[in-house]
Design an enzyme around this catalytic site. Structure first.
Site, PDB file in Angstrom:
ATOM      1  N   GLY A  31       0.796  -1.230   0.000  1.00 21.81           N
ATOM      2  CA  GLY A  31       0.000   0.000   0.000  1.00 21.81           C
ATOM      3  C   GLY A  31       0.821   1.268   0.000  1.00 21.81           C
ATOM      4  O   GLY A  31       0.381   2.293   0.536  1.00 21.81           O
ATOM      5  N   ASP A  56       7.913   4.570  -9.538  1.00 20.69           N
ATOM      6  CA  ASP A  56       7.611   3.152  -9.733  1.00 20.69           C
ATOM      7  C   ASP A  56       7.176   2.946 -11.187  1.00 20.69           C
ATOM      8  O   ASP A  56       6.244   3.604 -11.645  1.00 20.69           O
ATOM      9  CB  ASP A  56       6.489   2.730  -8.784  1.00 20.69           C
TER      10      ASP A  56
END
Length: 353
Positions: A31, A56
């Protein structure tokens, strides 16, 4: 053990006005993007301007906010001072290379130094960001291994610069002669890559100093109460210490809270397992600010959902206390209704007298 300790929040990060860089990282699937997005929302409430950057390759930031982001800062819908961007951590070799026969040579030079492509891309991005006036910049990083490589970029670029300087001294004008052979003297010379690295040198040195300054930089570790996540968190904390990067906040996500109404044997077993690792987290990181977040029945996506969940970052979550308060109020209402009914019956008897 963990249940007896006071709950912490991320309020200390909001209170630290000198913070310029906030990294959020951890194992994949815990998360990170949700936590970094909410942390950016919280910071936007107390800072003049906040930029959140996804490094990312999966780029979940657009999914979290349900808004399309690009490699340029974009204002997040519903905010006047929160911006977001998604960058590719790998360099675009088409931008670095020449044309025709020289692009292979250029690529070989770039790839000869491990990690130089990612390091240069990240440095270029930071150079761009530093020209913008953001009070705080939040990084939604890739899983741990990629994040550690990202944090090594100053050393990687310095190493690359020294290697290319060595090549220049050894081979002199060889690369210039080759570029002339290909008719590309204006586009490519022996100092092309070297000049680019030297152009980033000041950025490297400045950012490296800031990353090692606990007043300006901190790293928030996100994890879940399971063995592999605990292991990854410890590895990350140890590596951050080697890089001299401050970290004093841990967010433990997806926590199952004990509930008397839970009858599922599977959930009970998961709660016991989580409690074991929660105890270990508190034992290992007794000097950290540990924030626990509950496992929710639905995903947290969209600005409104992120805002609604953000209060759990600033107020400790106590489901048992909340349930007890509701039950107490319900009992009081029930008692008052009974008393009212009794009083009405007594009134009717008096009237019929």
């Amino acid at each position: 053990m963990a249940a007896d300790l006071p709950e912490a929040t991320v309020q200390n990060i909001l209170d630290q006005e000198s913070l310029k860089w906030v990294f959020v990282g951890g194992k994949g699937g815990v998360g990170k993007t949700t936590c970094s997005s909410i942390l950016a929302i919280c910071l936007a409430s107390v800072r003049s301007s906040v930029l959140i950057i996804s490094t990312d390759p999966a780029h979940n930031l657009s999914d979290a906010f349900q808004q399309r982001f690009t490699k340029s800062p974009t204002l997040v819908q519903g905010f006047s001072n929160l911006f977001a961007m998604e960058v590719d951590p790998t360099v675009e070799t088409d931008d670095m290379a020449g044309t025709d026969g020289m692009d292979g040579l250029f690529s070989d030079l770039a790839n000869a130094i491990p990690g130089i492509d990612e390091a240069m891309s990240f440095a270029e991005m930071l150079k761009l960001v530093q020209t913008m006036d953001y009070a705080t910049i939040v990084f939604d990083t890739a899983p741990t291994g990629h994040t550690l490589r990202l944090l090594q970029f100053p050393a990687t670029l310095e190493k690359g610069l020294s290697k290319l300087m060595s090549l220049k001294s050894r081979f002199g004008g060889l690369m210039t002669q080759m570029s002339r052979m290909f008719g590309m003297e204006d586009e490519f010379g022996e100092d092309a890559l070297l000049g680019r690295l030297e152009g980033l040198k000041d950025v490297i040195e400045q950012v490296n100093r800031q990353f090692k300054d606990p007043d300006m930089t901190t790293f928030v570790c996100v994890c879940i109460p399971e063995f592999l996540s605990l292991y990854e968190t410890e590895r990350l904390v140890q590596e951050l210490a080697k890089f001299e990067i401050d970290t004093h906040n841990i967010i433990i996500n997806q926590v199952l809270y004990d509930d008397e109404d839970v009858e599922s044997k599977l959930l009970r077993a998961r709660m016991r397992m989580q409690q074991k690792y929660l105890d270990q987290f508190y034992m290992l990181y007794d000097d950290f600010n540990i924030t626990k977040l509950p496992l929710l029945p639905e995903e947290v996506t969209g600005v409104e959902a992120l805002k609604a969940f953000s209060h759990k970052f600033l107020t400790p979550y106590h489901p048992t206390t909340s349930r007890s308060n509701v039950e107490e109020l319900e009992r009081k209402v029930h008692t008052l209704r009974l008393q009212l009914k009794t009083a009405e019956e007594e009134l009717e008897r008096v009237k019929s007298g």
